[in-house]
Design an enzyme around this catalytic site. Structure first.
Site, PDB file in Angstrom:
ATOM      1  N   ASP A  83      -3.382   8.104 -13.297  1.00  0.00           N
ATOM      2  CA  ASP A  83      -3.145   7.178 -14.392  1.00  0.00           C
ATOM      3  C   ASP A  83      -1.774   7.550 -14.960  1.00  0.00           C
ATOM      4  O   ASP A  83      -1.299   8.660 -14.763  1.00  0.00           O
ATOM      5  CB  ASP A  83      -4.264   7.348 -15.418  1.00  0.00           C
ATOM      6  CG  ASP A  83      -4.218   6.260 -16.467  1.00  0.00           C
ATOM      7  OD1 ASP A  83      -3.420   5.320 -16.317  1.00  0.00           O
ATOM      8  OD2 ASP A  83      -4.989   6.346 -17.442  1.00  0.00           O
ATOM      9  N   CYS A 270     -34.923  14.447 -14.821  1.00  0.00           N
ATOM     10  CA  CYS A 270     -33.974  14.364 -13.718  1.00  0.00           C
ATOM     11  C   CYS A 270     -34.355  15.389 -12.660  1.00  0.00           C
ATOM     12  O   CYS A 270     -34.855  16.459 -12.985  1.00  0.00           O
ATOM     13  CB  CYS A 270     -32.565  14.641 -14.257  1.00  0.00           C
ATOM     14  SG  CYS A 270     -31.295  14.835 -13.008  1.00  0.00           S
ATOM     15  N   CYS A 275     -31.245  20.411 -12.883  1.00  0.00           N
ATOM     16  CA  CYS A 275     -32.396  20.184 -13.756  1.00  0.00           C
ATOM     17  C   CYS A 275     -33.716  20.610 -13.128  1.00  0.00           C
ATOM     18  O   CYS A 275     -34.686  20.843 -13.843  1.00  0.00           O
ATOM     19  CB  CYS A 275     -32.477  18.713 -14.154  1.00  0.00           C
ATOM     20  SG  CYS A 275     -31.018  18.171 -15.028  1.00  0.00           S
TER      21      CYS A 275
HETATM   22 ZN   LIG Z   1     -29.998  16.637 -13.758  1.00  0.00          ZN
END
Ligand SMILES: [Zn+2]
Length: 537
Positions: A83, A270, A275
């Site tokens: 950018d 999740c 997780c």
């Molecule tokens: Zn996760």
């Protein structure tokens, strides 16, 4: 281009560092404070491309990235987009660099995809200010072609205008005339932070309508998984996310359904590698830096997982259903989803006519689906009923499809079988059904007229839509009479009244009767009599 659904497409983008598949997410890299290294982003997380800010690189590292080359400098061998610093102008105002300088810097470091120095419009600006950003960005875009030297870089021509849609349109038309390989839509970050996804829909559709459709469109600064599916459905191909890292720094946990503070979570919703190994409490016991890295990594998995699900939905022809599910994550998203009604013609224009799966019609928002628009227009423009037919026999949709093979239709079939051939020829059987309206029996196996499932009871909006379709079908027909098999349980009186009124307006005979599952022979005899009477007059 490999697969399409709505305005979404799965495509290939060729860069000098390799071909990548779109829709594609570029994690934003800030070399100074990067929680996950670029090489890990590719190897562990599977990100085929990243984006970084040429202005920040130049300011902080000067010639270092020029000497080593950008890929080596970042330790990343995938596609790198840069950018130009436009966003820094938006946030901090002014920027002590000119366009020629930042273009030649991007060429010198070897970006794969690079951006001109546009001026972001921003959110809270007057029309006049917005107009100035559009004009100046266009002027620089024209200027840019005078001093770019590298043609192996894909150049991005940003569209500005903010929420001023006439300016977005103008910006898109003018940018589209120039030979950029990619376009980008500027300033949506603030629109999204204020949850104005409905404004975002307007902005994207306006840009899309006015840009060359085949060129990839990048949605600048839209990095939250909650809105990926909507933006992709509207034709955005490229995204960048700084949010994964910014949210992590603020101890926020992103999911495709919204954001939580780490401290609010008792369970991780999740199954990513992070997780599935730890609980929120265990993560809260870690140091602040470790928490930030944990969250950044989870947030990246949340983004990439959502991209995979969306791409599968495109392949399955189920993107509408997918966006619909996601839209129910937040009322502001649902508001945006309802806005698609205003763009149903544009959606219809680019949607493939045949897909590999049937449609799930859950509620009246589904009336904006391209398949519904497509069928309505085709029926109006290209269909006329058999010339010899004098009486329209309208039967309600059945539970099983195709309609003419369903058990509920057998009773009517019995009556038709009794009639002599010369009478039978004069009866045209059609079904009235949600969401398509009137379906002539001879078409009821054509995709997707039998390949869809409805949820009942139907909403009033849907019933009214079908009633209107019945009325206009009768209105443009050449029948002499209409016999309606009325189904007050599923359709209240609306279809009956609309049909009756249309007959009255046209001077057609109108009869109706109610047919129930436990209907006696008397009712069937009555249907026979009505049909005979209609045909003998
Ligand atoms: Zn996760």
């Amino acid at each position: 281009m490999k697969e399409k659904d709505l305005l979404a497409r799965i495509g290939k983008l060729r860069t000098k560092s390799g071909t990548v598949e779109t829709p594609l997410l570029f994690p934003v890299i800030n070399p100074a404070i990067q929680p996950v290294t670029p090489s890990r982003l590719k190897e562990e997380f599977g990100f085929e491309a990243i984006i970084t800010n040429a202005y920040i690189l130049k300011k902080r590292y000067l010639n270092q990235p020029v000497e080593t080359g950008l890929h080596k400098f970042l330790g990343y061998d995938g596609a790198i987009m840069t950018d130009s610093g436009a966003y820094q102008i938006l946030i901090y105002g002014g920027v002590e660099i000119d366009q020629a300088e930042i273009i030649s810097y991007q060429e010198a470091i070897g970006s794969d995809i690079a951006t001109i120095l546009d001026i972001p419009t921003g959110w809270k600006v007057t029309k006049n200010q917005a107009s100035l950003t559009v004009e100046e960005t266009l002027r620089r875009a024209k200027d840019f072609f005078k001093f770019k030297t590298r043609d192996d870089i894909l150049w991005v021509g940003p569209v500005q205008g903010g929420r001023h849609l006439d300016l977005v349109a103008k910006s898109a038309i003018e940018m589209g005339k120039m030979p950029f390989q990619i376009h980008a839509l500027g300033s949506p970050t603030e629109v999204m932070e204020s949850y104005r996804f409905d404004v975002l829909v307007d902005m994207i559709m306006t840009a899309k309508k006015n840009l060359p459709i085949e060129r990839p469109l990048h949605l600048f600064g839209a990095g939250h998984p909650i809105m990926f599916s909507l933006a992709i459905a509207l034709g955005c191909d490229l995204f960048d996310s700084a949010a994964y890292a910014l949210y992590a720094r603020e101890k926020r946990y992103m999911t495709e359904n919204g954001t939580w503070r780490l401290s609010e979570l008792d369970y991780f919703p999740c199954q990513c590698p992070k997780c599935s190994r730890e609980t929120p409490n265990e993560v809260l016991d870690k140091s602040a830096k470790e928490q930030e890295i944990f969250l950044a990594e989870h947030n990246l998995y949340a983004c990439s997982g959502e991209f995979r699900r969306i791409k599968q939905a495109i392949r399955d022809g189920r993107l509408w259903e997918y966006v619909e599910i996601r839209a129910h994550s937040h009322p502001a998203l649902l508001t945006a989803f309802k806005k698609l009604k205003e763009y149903k013609d544009l959606l219809e224009k680019h949607n493939p006519t045949v897909k590999r799966s049937g449609l799930f019609f859950s509620n009246s928002e589904g009336l904006s689906r391209p398949e519904v628009t497509h069928y309505r227009e085709r029926l109006k423009e290209r269909y006329s009923h058999p010339e010899e037919s004098k009486v329209l026999l309208l039967a309600p949709q059945t539970y099983n499809k195709p309609f003419h093979k369903a058990r509920e239709f057998q009773k009517i079939q019995q009556v038709l079988k009794i009639l002599e051939n010369n009478m039978l020829n004069k009866i045209h059987v059609c079904f009235y059904a949600a969401p398509f309206g009137v379906i002539p029996l001879e078409l009821d196996e054509v995709y997707p007229l039998s390949q869809h499932d409805n949820s009942v009871p139907l909403e009033d909006t849907t019933i009214c839509y079908v009633a209107n379709e019945v009325a206009s079908f009768v209105g443009r027909s050449h029948y002499e009479g209409v016999v309606l098999v009325h189904d007050p349980h599923n359709w209240s009186d609306r279809v009956k009244s609309a049909c009756k009124k249309s007959c009255l307006d046209k001077g057609l005979k109108f009869n109706y009767l109610v047919l129930k599952e436990d209907s006696t022979k008397n009712i069937l005899t009555r249907l026979e009599m009505i049909l005979r009477k209609n045909l003998s007059e």
